[in-house]
Design a protein around this motif. Sequence first.
Motif, mmCIF file in Angstrom:
data_model
loop_
_atom_site.group_PDB
_atom_site.id
_atom_site.type_symbol
_atom_site.label_atom_id
_atom_site.label_comp_id
_atom_site.label_asym_id
_atom_site.label_seq_id
_atom_site.Cartn_x
_atom_site.Cartn_y
_atom_site.Cartn_z
ATOM 1 N N ASN A 151 0.706 -1.303 0.046
ATOM 2 C CA ASN A 151 0.013 0.006 0.081
ATOM 3 C C ASN A 151 0.717 1.168 0.188
ATOM 4 O OD1 ASN A 151 -2.495 -1.526 0.153
ATOM 5 N ND2 ASN A 151 -1.841 -1.962 2.453
ATOM 6 N N TYR B 40 1.415 5.449 -0.122
ATOM 7 C CA TYR B 40 0.836 6.881 0.486
ATOM 8 C C TYR B 40 1.557 7.979 0.057
ATOM 9 C CZ TYR B 40 -0.987 3.265 3.459
ATOM 10 O OH TYR B 40 -1.550 2.115 4.052
ATOM 11 N N VAL C 57 -3.704 1.073 -3.511
ATOM 12 C CA VAL C 57 -3.678 -0.473 -2.833
ATOM 13 C C VAL C 57 -3.111 -1.359 -4.052
ATOM 14 C CG1 VAL C 57 -5.450 -0.137 -1.274
ATOM 15 C CG2 VAL C 57 -6.268 -0.993 -3.329
ATOM 16 N N PRO D 34 -3.471 -2.501 5.538
ATOM 17 C CA PRO D 34 -4.195 -1.594 6.332
ATOM 18 C C PRO D 34 -3.726 -1.686 8.042
ATOM 19 C CG PRO D 34 -5.610 -2.186 4.911
ATOM 20 C CD PRO D 34 -4.661 -3.183 4.972
ATOM 21 N N GLN E 197 -1.098 -1.643 9.520
ATOM 22 C CA GLN E 197 0.318 -2.047 9.887
ATOM 23 C C GLN E 197 1.081 -0.564 9.877
ATOM 24 O OE1 GLN E 197 1.422 -4.933 10.671
ATOM 25 N NE2 GLN E 197 -0.620 -5.389 10.918
ATOM 26 N N GLN F 75 3.177 2.391 8.889
ATOM 27 C CA GLN F 75 3.721 3.080 7.577
ATOM 28 C C GLN F 75 5.083 3.406 7.673
ATOM 29 O OE1 GLN F 75 0.825 5.856 6.118
ATOM 30 N NE2 GLN F 75 -0.929 4.500 6.581
ATOM 31 N N TYR G 141 -5.560 1.097 16.267
ATOM 32 C CA TYR G 141 -4.416 0.971 16.450
ATOM 33 C C TYR G 141 -3.658 2.532 16.746
ATOM 34 C CZ TYR G 141 -4.808 -3.425 14.162
ATOM 35 O OH TYR G 141 -5.414 -4.734 13.534
ATOM 36 N N PHE H 124 -0.019 4.853 17.057
ATOM 37 C CA PHE H 124 1.491 4.772 16.748
ATOM 38 C C PHE H 124 2.089 6.252 17.352
ATOM 39 C CE2 PHE H 124 1.107 1.354 13.648
ATOM 40 C CZ PHE H 124 -0.248 1.650 13.173
ATOM 41 N N TYR I 80 5.319 8.422 15.940
ATOM 42 C CA TYR I 80 6.469 8.478 15.118
ATOM 43 C C TYR I 80 7.301 9.580 15.661
ATOM 44 C CZ TYR I 80 4.188 5.547 11.402
ATOM 45 O OH TYR I 80 3.585 4.693 10.843
ATOM 46 N N ARG J 122 4.058 0.904 18.507
ATOM 47 C CA ARG J 122 2.719 0.635 18.201
ATOM 48 C C ARG J 122 2.201 0.031 19.227
ATOM 49 N NH1 ARG J 122 0.856 -4.271 14.850
ATOM 50 N NH2 ARG J 122 -0.860 -3.504 13.643
ATOM 51 N N SER K 15 -7.582 3.348 12.105
ATOM 52 C CA SER K 15 -8.773 2.593 12.370
ATOM 53 C C SER K 15 -8.738 1.028 12.168
ATOM 54 C CB SER K 15 -10.062 3.188 11.380
ATOM 55 O OG SER K 15 -11.102 2.335 11.564
ATOM 56 N N GLY L 264 -9.990 -1.569 8.989
ATOM 57 C CA GLY L 264 -9.310 -1.757 7.663
ATOM 58 C C GLY L 264 -9.092 -0.340 6.884
ATOM 59 N N SER L 265 -9.132 0.782 7.394
ATOM 60 C CA SER L 265 -8.984 1.943 6.834
ATOM 61 C C SER L 265 -7.544 2.105 6.565
ATOM 62 C CB SER L 265 -9.498 3.289 7.710
ATOM 63 O OG SER L 265 -9.075 4.169 7.220
ATOM 64 N N TYR L 266 -7.194 2.781 5.426
ATOM 65 C CA TYR L 266 -5.931 2.965 5.036
ATOM 66 C C TYR L 266 -5.292 4.460 5.539
ATOM 67 C CZ TYR L 266 -6.501 -0.993 1.915
ATOM 68 O OH TYR L 266 -6.555 -2.147 1.319
ATOM 69 N N LEU M 32 -3.959 7.040 8.284
ATOM 70 C CA LEU M 32 -3.757 7.351 9.671
ATOM 71 C C LEU M 32 -4.090 8.888 9.737
ATOM 72 C CD1 LEU M 32 0.012 5.581 9.982
ATOM 73 C CD2 LEU M 32 -2.168 4.927 10.996
#
Lengths: 112, 115
Positions: free
Chosen positions: A32, A34, A51, A97, A99, A101, B33, B35, B37, B50, B96, B99-101, B103
């Motif tokens: 994936n 971004y 994706v 998703p 995981q 980035q 989740y 995080f 950074y 994480r 989320s 399954g959201s991409y 952040l």
Amino acid sequence: SQTIHQWPATLVQPVGSPLSLECTVEGTSNPNLYWYRQAAGRGLQLLFYSVGIGQISSEVPQNLSASRPQDRQFILSSKKLLLSDSGFYLCAWSSQPNQPQHFGDGTRLSIL
Amino acid sequence: AQTVTQSQPEMSVQEAETVTLSCTYDTSESDYYLFWYKQPPSRQMILVIRQEAYKQQNATENRFSVNFQKAAKSFSLKISDSQLGDAAMYFCAYGSGAGSYQLTFGKGTKLSVIP
């Protein structure tokens, strides 16, 4: 191990000129991908994510576009840059998703 | 929509001391989740730690640990034995579990380490 490459590191462009920033990932397949923008003193704003090849989702409508011509290649483009496009642009990848980035080194874009 | 708030724009800590950076978030989801950074002056974003919301145990990575309080929607980062190399911007981020991409990032806390 996986690595992400982003270039150029810095770019100075005149208003109205085109833009092409490139990002490639090595060591993984079907990541994936971004594109983020970070304005001075602010957090990251997601611009686009992908994706799969040819699949682009836009989070913020603007004069920027993204393309994914190959599995591990992600390109950020503009036909005509605006002053407001100045900022720090970061490319990132994840395996799934939610995981973590992993980010590239970023491109500092200045518009004159 | 989820929001992430980092209420401390700047923090400082003496070398070898401990510092805690605050993060709160707003969500109606139960699965998500979190995080932290780190972004040093070189500007590269580096994952520090994480935390999965379904795990009660706080995550730990060497000198970095979190205090995750799910009911309070709080996710603070503790840095022990601070080193000069810890000086950076620290960003809290929410992902989320649906399954959201995307952040969602806070605006960051600038940490200075005093020798």
